[in-house]
Write an enzyme that holds these catalytic residues in place. Structure first.
Site, mmCIF file in Angstrom:
data_model
loop_
_atom_site.group_PDB
_atom_site.id
_atom_site.type_symbol
_atom_site.label_atom_id
_atom_site.label_comp_id
_atom_site.label_asym_id
_atom_site.label_seq_id
_atom_site.Cartn_x
_atom_site.Cartn_y
_atom_site.Cartn_z
ATOM 1 C CB SER A 18 -0.759 0.067 1.226
ATOM 2 O OG SER A 18 -1.655 1.246 1.350
ATOM 3 C CG HIS A 43 -4.213 -1.013 -1.575
ATOM 4 N ND1 HIS A 43 -5.361 -1.629 -1.769
ATOM 5 C CD2 HIS A 43 -4.493 -0.179 -0.389
ATOM 6 C CE1 HIS A 43 -6.474 -1.195 -0.984
ATOM 7 N NE2 HIS A 43 -5.830 -0.537 -0.075
ATOM 8 C CG ASP A 45 -5.198 3.019 1.239
ATOM 9 O OD1 ASP A 45 -6.246 2.403 1.049
ATOM 10 O OD2 ASP A 45 -4.047 2.661 1.572
ATOM 11 C CG MET A 47 -7.845 8.021 2.460
ATOM 12 S SD MET A 47 -6.945 8.125 4.065
ATOM 13 C CE MET A 47 -6.213 6.494 4.095
ATOM 14 C CG HIS A 76 -9.345 1.055 -0.310
ATOM 15 N ND1 HIS A 76 -8.653 0.558 0.934
ATOM 16 C CD2 HIS A 76 -10.740 0.941 -0.043
ATOM 17 C CE1 HIS A 76 -9.528 0.605 1.998
ATOM 18 N NE2 HIS A 76 -10.823 0.534 1.257
ATOM 19 C CG MET A 78 -10.532 4.063 1.670
ATOM 20 S SD MET A 78 -8.892 4.038 2.603
ATOM 21 C CE MET A 78 -9.580 3.380 4.179
ATOM 22 C CG MET A 147 -11.575 -1.703 5.823
ATOM 23 S SD MET A 147 -10.036 -1.258 4.932
ATOM 24 C CE MET A 147 -9.127 -0.601 6.279
ATOM 25 C CG ASP A 185 -6.531 -2.212 3.351
ATOM 26 O OD1 ASP A 185 -5.315 -2.162 3.596
ATOM 27 O OD2 ASP A 185 -7.003 -1.347 2.824
HETATM 28 C C1 DX5 Z 1 -5.842 1.784 6.049
HETATM 29 C C2 DX5 Z 1 -5.489 1.558 4.554
HETATM 30 C C3 DX5 Z 1 -4.580 0.776 4.256
HETATM 31 C C4 DX5 Z 1 -3.267 1.001 5.050
HETATM 32 C C5 DX5 Z 1 -2.722 -0.465 5.716
HETATM 33 O O1 DX5 Z 1 -7.076 2.845 6.203
HETATM 34 O O2 DX5 Z 1 -6.629 1.169 3.697
HETATM 35 O O3 DX5 Z 1 -4.356 0.155 2.965
HETATM 36 O O4 DX5 Z 1 -2.150 1.349 4.080
HETATM 37 O O5 DX5 Z 1 -1.541 0.175 6.077
HETATM 38 P P1 DX5 Z 1 -0.976 -0.842 7.087
HETATM 39 O O6 DX5 Z 1 -0.331 -2.069 6.524
HETATM 40 O O7 DX5 Z 1 0.135 -0.109 7.953
HETATM 41 O O8 DX5 Z 1 -1.778 -1.130 8.147
HETATM 42 ZN ZN ZN Z 2 -6.589 0.528 1.658
#
Ligand code: DX5
Ligand code: ZN
Length: 246
Positions: A18, A43, A45, A47, A76, A78, A147, A185
């Protein structure tokens, strides 16, 4: 006797670093290291500061990295309104689009749209969202992302109760004869990876344990080896119920 992977209802493990934990001063370099270490996908994220109490980056980061890597990109989302981000992430080079069931009123409609746009589809569930919310859509998607921490931040600890959720989801899929990806995740590390794979997840999304390590290539390699070993044990010991029925 060695079982062929495709005769097994759980697809082989994939390691998905990620970007959130990468060094944003040198993203291209970091991505190349992860790819060299054997990452299967990357990956991203995305947000919006509403669905989660944090803002990360938008599709333009994906776009900037598209020429740096041949790996499939997972977006992803979010965000509160995943529909609004579909076109931007697809034109930025996203290959799999994952939206949250909590943020989508008409998931079947969105799945249908994504299919017509030719991308892979995944649905994400927050830790406390029950599996019953996806019972009727699971067969239409490629991946369910569980999650395993509250969403929004990297570096959190894996919520132990999520092991049971992984097991329940895998048995729900197996009962329906579905061979789909289950992604986890949040808080995935070298210690809990074997247990996660044994519970039935096969896509390991990890930030801290990959890009967050000083030796990224080695970390990805190590996580992959651990996951593959656990998967092979699972196949060897796996019950008949994991086999694809002829
Ligand atoms: C968290 C994200 C993850 C994050 C995971 O909200 O969706 O993808 O990058 O990070 P680690 O592996 O550090 O928990
Ligand atoms: Zn994620």
């Amino acid at each position: 006797m060695t079982l062929r992977h495709d005769a097994f209802l759980i697809p082989p493990p994939k390691i998905v670093p990620s970007i959130l934990s990468a060094d944003f001063r040198r993203l291209g370099e970091e991505v190349r290291k992860a790819e060299k270490g054997g990452a299967d996908m990357l990956h991203f994220d995305i947000m919006d500061g509403h669905f989660v109490p944090n803002i990360s980056f938008g599709p333009m980061i994906m776009k900037a990295l598209r020429s740096e890597s041949n790996l499939p990109f997972i977006a992803h989302l979010m965000v509160e309104k995943p529909e609004d981000f579909v076109e931007p992430v697809i034109s930025a080079g996203g290959n799999i689009v994952i939206f949250h069931i909590e943020a989508c009123r008409y998931p079947l409609r969105l799945i249908d749209h994504l299919r017509r746009r030719g991308v892979g589809v995944g649905i994400a569930l927050n830790p406390t969202t029950p599996l019953s919310t996806i019972k009727y859509v699971v067969k239409y998607v490629d991946m369910i992302l569980l999650m395993t921490v509250e969403p929004g931040f990297g570096g959190q600890v894996f919520i132990p109760e999520m092991m049971d959720k992984i097991r329940s989801l895998r048995s729900l899929m197996i009962k329906q004869g579905l061979r789909k990806d289950i992604a986890v995740d949040g808080g995935v590390d070298f210690n809990n990876a074997p247990q996660i794979v044994h519970a039935g997840a096969n896509v390991l999304i990890a930030g801290t344990s990959t890009f967050g390590q000083s030796a990224i290539e080695e970390a990805v390699k190590k996580l992959k080896m651990i996951a593959l070993e656990a998967y092979n044990t699972l196949i060897e010991q796996g019950s008949e119920s994991f086999r694809v029925k002829p």
